[in-house]
Design a protein around this motif. Structure first.
Motif, short mmCIF file in Angstrom:
data_model
loop_
_atom_site.label_atom_id
_atom_site.label_comp_id
_atom_site.label_asym_id
_atom_site.label_seq_id
_atom_site.Cartn_x
_atom_site.Cartn_y
_atom_site.Cartn_z
N PHE A 28 11.18 -7.63 6.38
CA PHE A 28 9.94 -7.21 7.06
C PHE A 28 8.75 -7.78 6.30
N GLN A 29 7.86 -8.47 7.00
CA GLN A 29 6.71 -9.11 6.37
C GLN A 29 5.44 -8.26 6.44
N ASN A 30 5.36 -7.37 7.45
CA ASN A 30 4.15 -6.56 7.59
C ASN A 30 4.48 -5.26 8.33
N GLY A 46 8.57 -5.73 3.13
CA GLY A 46 9.33 -6.17 1.96
C GLY A 46 10.76 -5.68 1.95
N ASP A 47 11.10 -4.78 2.89
CA ASP A 47 12.48 -4.27 2.99
C ASP A 47 13.33 -5.20 3.84
N ILE A 48 14.63 -5.06 3.68
CA ILE A 48 15.59 -5.84 4.47
C ILE A 48 15.56 -5.34 5.91
N GLY A 129 4.64 -9.98 -0.96
CA GLY A 129 3.53 -10.05 -0.01
C GLY A 129 3.94 -10.88 1.19
N GLU A 130 3.22 -10.69 2.26
CA GLU A 130 3.55 -11.36 3.52
C GLU A 130 3.70 -12.87 3.33
#
Length: 194
Positions: A28-30, A46-48, A129-130
């Protein structure tokens, strides 16, 4: 999330004891990606990201699937030897191709909880970070679902190992009064290529 501990599964038509868990779909980017997912209640940027395989907008046991095969496509060995003017050389290689490994040590090392040392370089490649990475999750003491059994922890188990390397020299009989005297160097398992 149910606290499921089943790591392998056996069923008709599948390899015996195949690895069983969640299929991943990047990181997850955002916050927008998190909110639009089946993990909206438990994930953070940042999570899978796991695949919602049955498209019911809930990530549960029904979304677990085959994530790896522990059985190799084939195993092999190769033995080579040569002699020349009293010198001799022998080498034996052995290997496995096409099997997967469920790396539970990786799960511990990348947990981010501080109870285990991290793998070399994890800090530098972890999500920070994204757009920083779509492969490695964030580092946090609150791992959420990042430690769930998934294809994130499945690695290629193929390898080639040199099991024996031996080099020798047989001294000429006139040097040792007709006796057989051989000097040799040998190494067991000197290297493995994975």
């Amino acid at each position: 999330f149910d606290n499921v501990t089943v790591l392998t599964k056996t069923e008709v038509g599948q390899p015996v004891g195949y690895f069983y868990g969640y299929a991943t779909n990047g990181i997850f980017q955002n916050e927008e990606q998190v909110e639009g997912s089946a993990q909206r209640e438990s994930a953070k940027p940042g999570d899978i990201r796991f695949k919602d395989l049955n498209s019911d907008d809930v990530l549960d046991e029904q979304d677990r699937t085959k994530i790896g095969d522990p059985w190799p496509d084939f195993v092999y060995g190769l033995s080579l030897g040569a002699t020349w003017k009293g010198f001799d050389f022998n080498v034996f290689f052995q290997g496995s191709q096409g099997n997967d490994v469920l790396n539970m040590t990786l799960r511990d090392f990348e947990s981010g909880t501080g109870t285990m040392n991290a793998r070399e370089g994890f800090l530098n490649r972890a999500w920070n970070g994204e757009g920083s990475t779509d492969k490695y999750h964030r580092i946090s003491a609150e791992q959420g679902q990042n430690s769930e059994i998934s294809d994130y922890f499945v690695e290629d188990g193929s390898y080639l190992r040199c099991k024996l390397l031996q080099i020798g020299y047989t001294l000429p009989k006139q040097w040792v009064r007709g006796a057989n005297l051989r000097i040799s160097f040998s190494a067991q398992n000197p290297f493995t290529i994975t």
